[in-house]
Design a protein around this motif. Structure first.
Motif, PDB file in Angstrom:
ATOM      1  N   VAL A 166       0.837  -1.207   0.000  1.00  0.00           N
ATOM      2  CA  VAL A 166       0.000   0.000   0.000  1.00  0.00           C
ATOM      3  C   VAL A 166       0.872   1.258   0.000  1.00  0.00           C
ATOM      4  O   VAL A 166       0.650   2.189  -0.787  1.00  0.00           O
ATOM      5  N   ALA A 167       1.861   1.289   0.887  1.00  0.00           N
ATOM      6  CA  ALA A 167       2.710   2.472   1.014  1.00  0.00           C
ATOM      7  C   ALA A 167       3.534   2.718  -0.244  1.00  0.00           C
ATOM      8  O   ALA A 167       3.661   3.864  -0.704  1.00  0.00           O
ATOM      9  N   ASN A 184      -6.311   5.282 -12.357  1.00  0.00           N
ATOM     10  CA  ASN A 184      -4.943   4.765 -12.256  1.00  0.00           C
ATOM     11  C   ASN A 184      -4.980   3.327 -11.739  1.00  0.00           C
ATOM     12  O   ASN A 184      -5.529   3.043 -10.676  1.00  0.00           O
ATOM     13  N   ALA A 185      -4.395   2.406 -12.502  1.00  0.00           N
ATOM     14  CA  ALA A 185      -4.411   0.997 -12.120  1.00  0.00           C
ATOM     15  C   ALA A 185      -3.711   0.763 -10.784  1.00  0.00           C
ATOM     16  O   ALA A 185      -4.101  -0.116 -10.004  1.00  0.00           O
ATOM     17  N   LEU A 186      -2.661   1.546 -10.510  1.00  0.00           N
ATOM     18  CA  LEU A 186      -1.940   1.371  -9.252  1.00  0.00           C
ATOM     19  C   LEU A 186      -2.806   1.727  -8.047  1.00  0.00           C
ATOM     20  O   LEU A 186      -2.618   1.185  -6.954  1.00  0.00           O
ATOM     21  N   ALA A 187      -3.758   2.627  -8.235  1.00  0.00           N
ATOM     22  CA  ALA A 187      -4.662   2.974  -7.141  1.00  0.00           C
ATOM     23  C   ALA A 187      -5.516   1.774  -6.747  1.00  0.00           C
ATOM     24  O   ALA A 187      -5.774   1.541  -5.556  1.00  0.00           O
ATOM     25  N   TRP A 188      -5.934   0.981  -7.721  1.00  0.00           N
ATOM     26  CA  TRP A 188      -6.734  -0.209  -7.422  1.00  0.00           C
ATOM     27  C   TRP A 188      -5.879  -1.308  -6.810  1.00  0.00           C
ATOM     28  O   TRP A 188      -6.359  -2.077  -5.960  1.00  0.00           O
ATOM     29  N   MET A 190      -3.429  -0.654  -4.842  1.00  0.00           N
ATOM     30  CA  MET A 190      -3.288  -0.143  -3.483  1.00  0.00           C
ATOM     31  C   MET A 190      -4.498  -0.532  -2.633  1.00  0.00           C
ATOM     32  O   MET A 190      -4.364  -0.963  -1.487  1.00  0.00           O
ATOM     33  N   VAL A 191      -5.697  -0.396  -3.195  1.00  0.00           N
ATOM     34  CA  VAL A 191      -6.922  -0.750  -2.476  1.00  0.00           C
ATOM     35  C   VAL A 191      -6.948  -2.247  -2.165  1.00  0.00           C
ATOM     36  O   VAL A 191      -7.290  -2.658  -1.045  1.00  0.00           O
ATOM     37  N   ALA A 192      -6.581  -3.075  -3.145  1.00  0.00           N
ATOM     38  CA  ALA A 192      -6.561  -4.524  -2.929  1.00  0.00           C
ATOM     39  C   ALA A 192      -5.583  -4.896  -1.819  1.00  0.00           C
ATOM     40  O   ALA A 192      -5.880  -5.734  -0.951  1.00  0.00           O
ATOM     41  N   ALA A 193      -4.407  -4.285  -1.821  1.00  0.00           N
ATOM     42  CA  ALA A 193      -3.412  -4.558  -0.782  1.00  0.00           C
ATOM     43  C   ALA A 193      -3.918  -4.121   0.592  1.00  0.00           C
ATOM     44  O   ALA A 193      -3.680  -4.796   1.599  1.00  0.00           O
TER      45      ALA A 193
END
Length: 274
Positions: A166-167, A184-188, A190-193
């Motif tokens: 996440v961090a 942004n794919a990385l935002a999703w 981050m949410v999954a993590a």
């Protein structure tokens, strides 16, 4: 200065969230697993209040990562362990052993060194495909080993790995416009993590003390993010203070190992009823 204020407020909100979640998790049914436990706690107002505190703490830390290096932000977040303990002792009547107090002081010294060695920096961008390969794989592995892990400290360490993802991902996107984040794919990722980490945290809080669980989780996150931040994201250290980072991380890890082997909080904190 804004980044430092955001970081301080984040630590306070995170501490209150950990205390509330600890109390709520302990009064949940003992036979529930990760997903089942979260489903049960989703109907608990105290747990939801604690979760809201963690969300507020995460949001503030997210914005702080746009200006500050990862090891500083995660070190500041780890200070919430001490804040949570102080709140539990003063308000809820928690009792802690002297060894736990000493260990928290050792960890605090390590965090002071990390803060003193930090210097603001902007993170390097990570290509989405590479990020999914590097950071998505740990999430798959975490989901695979959940059923085989029962003790609080290993559960907390696994939560720390997830929150490190996440961090790291949030550090790379924190400087982007907020309205663009859903695209942004990385935002999703981050949410999954965050969801995976939350599941392990809930299990760890139910089976161990708030102090040892949160400390183990946060120290694991600090170690991983410090290494990745400096090695891959361009986080910088004040010239001549590189050894401060090594010593600071070493003190935090030592504190976690000692805290994990210490006795749990007094029985009164582990028998909360609805």
């Amino acid at each position: 200065m804004t980044g430092y204020l955001e970081l301080a407020a984040s630590a306070v909100m995170y501490a209150l969230g950990v205390v509330a979640q600890s109390v709520a998790s302990r009064r949940a049914a003992d036979d529930l697993g990760g997903v089942g436990l979260l489903a049960r706690l989703a109907r608990d107002r105290l747990y939801l209040l604690g979760f809201a505190g963690q969300l507020a703490g995460f949001a503030l830390a997210f914005f702080a990562r746009a200006r500050l290096p990862l090891y500083l932000v995660q070190a500041g977040s780890t200070c919430a362990v001490g804040l949570a303990t102080a709140f539990g002792v003063l308000v809820l009547g928690w009792r802690v052993r002297r060894v736990e107090v000493v260990v928290l002081v050792v960890m605090a010294l390590g965090l002071v060194l990390l803060v003193a060695a930090a210097t603001p920096s902007t993170a390097h961008d990570v290509p989405p495909l590479a990020a999914f390969v590097l950071f998505g794989l740990p999430l798959v592995l975490l989901a695979a080993v959940q059923r085989g892990v029962r003790a609080a400290v290993p559960l907390a360490a696994l939560a720390g790995v997830a929150f490190a993802v996440v961090a790291i991902t949030s550090r790379t996107i924190a400087d982007e416009p907020v309205l663009a984040l859903p695209l942004n794919a990385l935002a999703w990722l981050m949410v999954a993590a965050a969801l995976v980490g939350q599941s392990y945290l809930a299990l760890g809080l139910r089976r161990g003390s708030a102090t040892s669980t949160a400390a183990t989780m946060d120290a694991t996150t600090v170690v991983i993010t410090s290494v990745v931040g400096i090695a891959a994201l361009g986080d910088r250290v004040v010239p001549g203070r590189e050894w401060w980072v090594v010593l600071g991380v070493g003190l935090v890890v030592t504190g976690v190992l000692l805290l994990g082997s210490a006795d749990r909080l007094a029985p009164s904190t582990a028998r909360v009823t609805g």
